[in-house]
Design an enzyme around this catalytic site. Structure first.
Site, short mmCIF file in Angstrom:
data_model
loop_
_atom_site.label_atom_id
_atom_site.label_comp_id
_atom_site.label_asym_id
_atom_site.label_seq_id
_atom_site.Cartn_x
_atom_site.Cartn_y
_atom_site.Cartn_z
CE LYS A 121 -1.39 2.32 3.50
NZ LYS A 121 -1.63 2.74 4.97
CG ASP A 139 -6.55 3.84 2.57
OD1 ASP A 139 -7.80 3.42 1.91
OD2 ASP A 139 -6.54 4.90 2.95
#
Length: 227
Positions: A121, A139
């Site tokens: 991420k 996220d």
């Protein structure tokens, strides 16, 4: 409603209303951004922005950070979530940047994930924000909003599943922007505990809204009094 139609409506709304979305993290160069993104894990951007000015002043370059220990870093980030772990990550990240990457932040996900505290991420955020690469950082906000809007299938059960489906359905040139659109929508409108459906401009194609409020009109003026 077909998934392709949902994407079309999503893109139509955001390109008209938020054509140039940006990260809310404060930074001036790739080095500062990667520190901020590492600190932002399970922490708000607002909180991160409160501590990074002093952190950046104390460790203005990878060389300064490489020479520091986690104990040196900790006082600057003690108000951040998981400060001990993140202090170790930042100190290790500084050393690796200097020793393995010539003090430059890598430009590929494959290289970035080698750095301490940098997962997929975080790496996607860096390549997306700095180099405008078509990377989708998933996220909790992106995961939740994608699911609620009906942009991804029920089979998408992991962040990587969601990432792959979003990337497959979004125009390549809009993937970096869509990352910010979904994050900001999740942060301020489609919040976790009680989504603000009464003011949401996307409810007319939102699978969550249509399932939970089937008898409420899409017209925002009427919707507000009906919820």
């Amino acid at each position: 409603m077909r998934t392709k139609e949902r994407y079309r409506l999503l893109i139509d709304y955001f390109t008209q209303n938020f054509p140039e979305p940006e990260t809310e993290l404060a930074y001036t160069n790739p080095y500062e951004l990667i520190l901020a993104v590492v600190l932002s894990a399970q922490c708000t951007d607002k909180r991160v922005n409160m501590v990074t000015p002093a952190l950046f002043e104390a460790f203005p370059t990878p060389e300064h950070l490489a020479a520091a220990t986690s104990d040196d870093v900790l006082p600057y980030i003690k108000s951040i979530s998981y400060p001990n772990n993140k202090a170790r990550h930042l100190a290790g990240l500084g050393r690796m940047l200097v020793e393995q990457f010539g003090s430059e932040v890598p430009s590929t996900v494959e290289e970035l994930v080698k750095l301490p505290g940098v997962g997929r991420k975080t790496a996607n955020v860096i390549v997306s924000v700095i180099w405008n690469q078509p990377a989708m950082a998933v996220d909790t906000h992106v995961f939740r909003v994608s699911k609620r809007l009906g942009l991804v299938s029920k089979k998408a059960r992991t962040p990587l599943d969601v990432e792959n489906e979003l990337v497959a359905n979004l125009p390549t040139e809009l993937i970096a922007k869509a990352h910010h659109w979904l994050i900001l929508h999740g942060r301020y409108i489609c919040v976790a505990r009680r989504p603000k459906c009464e003011i949401c401009p996307l409810s007319h194609f939102c699978a969550f809204f249509q399932k939970n409020f089937p008898n409420i009109p899409d017209d925002p003026e009427n919707k507000l009094s009906s919820l």
